[in-house]
Motif scaffolding. Sequence first.
Motif, PDB file in Angstrom:
ATOM      1  N   LEU A  20      -5.156   6.534  -6.490  1.00  0.00           N
ATOM      2  CA  LEU A  20      -6.017   7.175  -5.503  1.00  0.00           C
ATOM      3  C   LEU A  20      -7.208   7.879  -6.139  1.00  0.00           C
ATOM      4  O   LEU A  20      -7.997   8.516  -5.444  1.00  0.00           O
ATOM      5  CB  LEU A  20      -5.211   8.191  -4.686  1.00  0.00           C
ATOM      6  CG  LEU A  20      -4.018   7.621  -3.920  1.00  0.00           C
ATOM      7  CD1 LEU A  20      -3.192   8.742  -3.296  1.00  0.00           C
ATOM      8  CD2 LEU A  20      -4.480   6.655  -2.838  1.00  0.00           C
ATOM      9  N   TYR A  53      -9.025   4.451  -0.017  1.00  0.00           N
ATOM     10  CA  TYR A  53      -8.166   4.897  -1.109  1.00  0.00           C
ATOM     11  C   TYR A  53      -8.628   4.315  -2.446  1.00  0.00           C
ATOM     12  O   TYR A  53      -8.484   4.952  -3.489  1.00  0.00           O
ATOM     13  CB  TYR A  53      -6.721   4.477  -0.838  1.00  0.00           C
ATOM     14  CG  TYR A  53      -6.014   5.287   0.234  1.00  0.00           C
ATOM     15  CD1 TYR A  53      -6.663   6.282   0.954  1.00  0.00           C
ATOM     16  CD2 TYR A  53      -4.677   5.041   0.536  1.00  0.00           C
ATOM     17  CE1 TYR A  53      -6.014   7.019   1.940  1.00  0.00           C
ATOM     18  CE2 TYR A  53      -4.015   5.772   1.521  1.00  0.00           C
ATOM     19  CZ  TYR A  53      -4.692   6.752   2.213  1.00  0.00           C
ATOM     20  OH  TYR A  53      -4.031   7.471   3.184  1.00  0.00           O
ATOM     21  N   LYS A  54      -9.168   3.143  -2.410  1.00  0.00           N
ATOM     22  CA  LYS A  54      -9.667   2.479  -3.624  1.00  0.00           C
ATOM     23  C   LYS A  54     -11.010   3.042  -4.077  1.00  0.00           C
ATOM     24  O   LYS A  54     -11.476   2.752  -5.171  1.00  0.00           O
ATOM     25  CB  LYS A  54      -9.791   0.975  -3.330  1.00  0.00           C
ATOM     26  CG  LYS A  54     -10.165   0.074  -4.499  1.00  0.00           C
ATOM     27  CD  LYS A  54     -10.127  -1.383  -4.054  1.00  0.00           C
ATOM     28  CE  LYS A  54     -10.502  -2.330  -5.196  1.00  0.00           C
ATOM     29  NZ  LYS A  54     -11.959  -2.300  -5.455  1.00  0.00           N
ATOM     30  N   LEU A  97       0.829  -1.211   0.000  1.00  0.00           N
ATOM     31  CA  LEU A  97       0.000   0.000   0.000  1.00  0.00           C
ATOM     32  C   LEU A  97       0.861   1.256   0.000  1.00  0.00           C
ATOM     33  O   LEU A  97       0.568   2.218  -0.725  1.00  0.00           O
ATOM     34  CB  LEU A  97      -0.937   0.008   1.208  1.00  0.00           C
ATOM     35  CG  LEU A  97      -1.829   1.266   1.321  1.00  0.00           C
ATOM     36  CD1 LEU A  97      -2.767   1.384   0.120  1.00  0.00           C
ATOM     37  CD2 LEU A  97      -2.613   1.270   2.625  1.00  0.00           C
ATOM     38  N   ASN A 122      -3.307  -0.958 -10.939  1.00  0.00           N
ATOM     39  CA  ASN A 122      -3.743  -0.530  -9.614  1.00  0.00           C
ATOM     40  C   ASN A 122      -4.771  -1.490  -9.034  1.00  0.00           C
ATOM     41  O   ASN A 122      -4.715  -1.849  -7.852  1.00  0.00           O
ATOM     42  CB  ASN A 122      -4.343   0.877  -9.699  1.00  0.00           C
ATOM     43  CG  ASN A 122      -3.315   1.943 -10.019  1.00  0.00           C
ATOM     44  OD1 ASN A 122      -2.184   1.897  -9.536  1.00  0.00           O
ATOM     45  ND2 ASN A 122      -3.693   2.907 -10.836  1.00  0.00           N
ATOM     46  N   ARG A 146      -6.975  11.922  -3.624  1.00  0.00           N
ATOM     47  CA  ARG A 146      -8.126  11.045  -3.891  1.00  0.00           C
ATOM     48  C   ARG A 146      -9.411  11.814  -4.134  1.00  0.00           C
ATOM     49  O   ARG A 146     -10.385  11.246  -4.637  1.00  0.00           O
ATOM     50  CB  ARG A 146      -8.278  10.009  -2.778  1.00  0.00           C
ATOM     51  CG  ARG A 146      -8.569  10.495  -1.408  1.00  0.00           C
ATOM     52  CD  ARG A 146      -8.391   9.364  -0.376  1.00  0.00           C
ATOM     53  NE  ARG A 146      -8.617   9.806   0.981  1.00  0.00           N
ATOM     54  CZ  ARG A 146      -9.809   9.854   1.569  1.00  0.00           C
ATOM     55  NH1 ARG A 146     -10.889   9.473   0.904  1.00  0.00           N
ATOM     56  NH2 ARG A 146      -9.941  10.267   2.810  1.00  0.00           N
ATOM     57  N   TYR A 200      -4.528  -3.573  -5.468  1.00  0.00           N
ATOM     58  CA  TYR A 200      -5.542  -3.469  -4.411  1.00  0.00           C
ATOM     59  C   TYR A 200      -6.106  -4.851  -4.062  1.00  0.00           C
ATOM     60  O   TYR A 200      -6.308  -5.180  -2.886  1.00  0.00           O
ATOM     61  CB  TYR A 200      -6.675  -2.549  -4.850  1.00  0.00           C
ATOM     62  CG  TYR A 200      -6.422  -1.079  -4.640  1.00  0.00           C
ATOM     63  CD1 TYR A 200      -6.095  -0.574  -3.386  1.00  0.00           C
ATOM     64  CD2 TYR A 200      -6.546  -0.170  -5.692  1.00  0.00           C
ATOM     65  CE1 TYR A 200      -5.884   0.783  -3.188  1.00  0.00           C
ATOM     66  CE2 TYR A 200      -6.332   1.183  -5.503  1.00  0.00           C
ATOM     67  CZ  TYR A 200      -6.001   1.661  -4.248  1.00  0.00           C
ATOM     68  OH  TYR A 200      -5.794   3.005  -4.049  1.00  0.00           O
ATOM     69  N   ARG A 250      -8.656   1.562   5.384  1.00  0.00           N
ATOM     70  CA  ARG A 250      -7.897   2.618   4.693  1.00  0.00           C
ATOM     71  C   ARG A 250      -7.705   2.271   3.229  1.00  0.00           C
ATOM     72  O   ARG A 250      -7.855   3.128   2.348  1.00  0.00           O
ATOM     73  CB  ARG A 250      -6.537   2.816   5.364  1.00  0.00           C
ATOM     74  CG  ARG A 250      -5.726   3.951   4.775  1.00  0.00           C
ATOM     75  CD  ARG A 250      -4.287   3.951   5.274  1.00  0.00           C
ATOM     76  NE  ARG A 250      -4.197   4.121   6.719  1.00  0.00           N
ATOM     77  CZ  ARG A 250      -3.048   4.072   7.396  1.00  0.00           C
ATOM     78  NH1 ARG A 250      -1.896   3.837   6.755  1.00  0.00           N
ATOM     79  NH2 ARG A 250      -3.030   4.227   8.715  1.00  0.00           N
ATOM     80  N   PHE A 262      -2.307  12.331   0.303  1.00  0.00           N
ATOM     81  CA  PHE A 262      -3.115  11.273  -0.289  1.00  0.00           C
ATOM     82  C   PHE A 262      -4.613  11.581  -0.180  1.00  0.00           C
ATOM     83  O   PHE A 262      -5.387  11.244  -1.078  1.00  0.00           O
ATOM     84  CB  PHE A 262      -2.748   9.941   0.361  1.00  0.00           C
ATOM     85  CG  PHE A 262      -1.263   9.716   0.381  1.00  0.00           C
ATOM     86  CD1 PHE A 262      -0.552   9.544  -0.800  1.00  0.00           C
ATOM     87  CD2 PHE A 262      -0.552   9.744   1.575  1.00  0.00           C
ATOM     88  CE1 PHE A 262       0.827   9.375  -0.798  1.00  0.00           C
ATOM     89  CE2 PHE A 262       0.825   9.572   1.598  1.00  0.00           C
ATOM     90  CZ  PHE A 262       1.524   9.396   0.406  1.00  0.00           C
ATOM     91  N   GLN A 315       0.361   3.961  -3.010  1.00  0.00           N
ATOM     92  CA  GLN A 315      -0.122   5.326  -2.816  1.00  0.00           C
ATOM     93  C   GLN A 315       0.899   6.359  -3.294  1.00  0.00           C
ATOM     94  O   GLN A 315       0.531   7.480  -3.661  1.00  0.00           O
ATOM     95  CB  GLN A 315      -0.488   5.565  -1.354  1.00  0.00           C
ATOM     96  CG  GLN A 315       0.656   5.584  -0.386  1.00  0.00           C
ATOM     97  CD  GLN A 315       0.202   5.600   1.072  1.00  0.00           C
ATOM     98  OE1 GLN A 315      -0.867   5.117   1.413  1.00  0.00           O
ATOM     99  NE2 GLN A 315       1.029   6.171   1.947  1.00  0.00           N
TER     100      GLN A 315
END
Length: 460
Positions: free
Chosen positions: A152, A229-230, A141, A182, A422, A186, A225, A418, A145
């Motif tokens: 993001l 972010y996803k 991760l 990505n 996002r 994930y 988290r 971050f 990121q």
Amino acid sequence: MKKLSYSIYLAGLLLLNAGCSKQLDLKPEGTMVEADLLKDRQSAESFLADAYLQTMNACGADAYMLGDITGNIVSSFDQALVKGAIDPRDKNYEPYWQRPYAAINEANVIINNLPTYATFDPAIQKQFIGEAKFIRAYCHLILLQMYGDGALQGQGSNMGIPIMTTAFEGYDGSQNKARNTNAEVYTQILKDLDDAIAALPAVRSASLDQGSRATSGAAAALASRVCLYKQDYQRAATYANMVLNGNQYTLQKTFAAMWPNNGTGTGNYPINAETIFAFPESYNATANYGENNGIYYAYGYYTPLPDFLASYDATDDRFLAIKGGTFVPKYTDMRIRDNVIMIRLAEVMLTAAEAQAQVSGVNQGSVDLLNKIYSRSFSVNAVPKVYTMGDFTSKQQLIDRILLERKRELAFEGFARFDAIRYGKQPNPLMQPANYAMPIPQHEIDITGGLIKQNPGYVK
């Protein structure tokens, strides 16, 4: 069967035996083959301890401060980093890429080979593998990121990072891997965390272990988290609520209780019940120069920026703790030996609030969580406002207020860059969208013969 050179020099980062407060030795143990290294519990646990240490090396220091240095929270002399104008050939930035992969490699040794060589209790083996998967997930991760192109911003098909799930056997070129997407990264991270949740205990008998070794709660918190972010908000809420409903963690009553002033630089600092996962640097038995957490806020090299300070209410404890607008109140030990907080309950509560607002719009649960974090920061002065659902006329208005609280609450913990990206916002006024993802070190592109591709913002 490859040989592994490893050093047991963690001393206090991990406990050697479950439920025991004994610190690890600081003596190098030489070179061992995997069959010997992983055979008995003590040596296997010592190698796992070193994997945690490698993780702190990857996620602490410069990597920890990156989000705030480039997120318009604190000043920095490194304007190339702030602007995103990093030369891919500049070796000063290579550790951001190299260190997480070093930790991942040690985790992979345990995941891949412990079942083959270990002769101790299978239940303990399962826990060690769960911890190694937590480490592997965390480090993937950290890499994603920083380096994932659009990772993001919901760009699942864009280039992420190479997923590494096998231990490094010595370089001969056959290990070269292209960047996974990505979405693929994930998926792997969440698979590891789901496995960790199933394998790890919720509670460890020693308080230091509880905060510094992976637990099922820590894995679920990290997964929340990841899903935030996803932009998978339903799953983010599910994982966050798993932590909140587990009742293993307690929000400290005041900001000062969570972040006491360590300016005296004495003793081991306790890990309180709000902390879900941390690196207990203060418990390291050595005092050699350079053996510290690498977060040099206490020396005043990085000071809070005026735009950030203006985001606070004037009577907010968090603002008042930033004395004269120059003091960073979370990392204050002049020896640079504060414990490094990586995941805590306040973050998970704000994740749950944001994710649920994304899913359900204005809702009482999100408002309640917002109020709890906001009101905690007024221990001396009256809380300026207690929010109700009627204060928010739209879903976005509630989300914006939660994000403001997240910015205030998690400042100096590495989230600002971050969180801005996002939502499609500039992390700072100098960074352009083409540079939101960091450049892949040119060395990685060269050594793989171009198999690893550079991020678009750095292709000339």
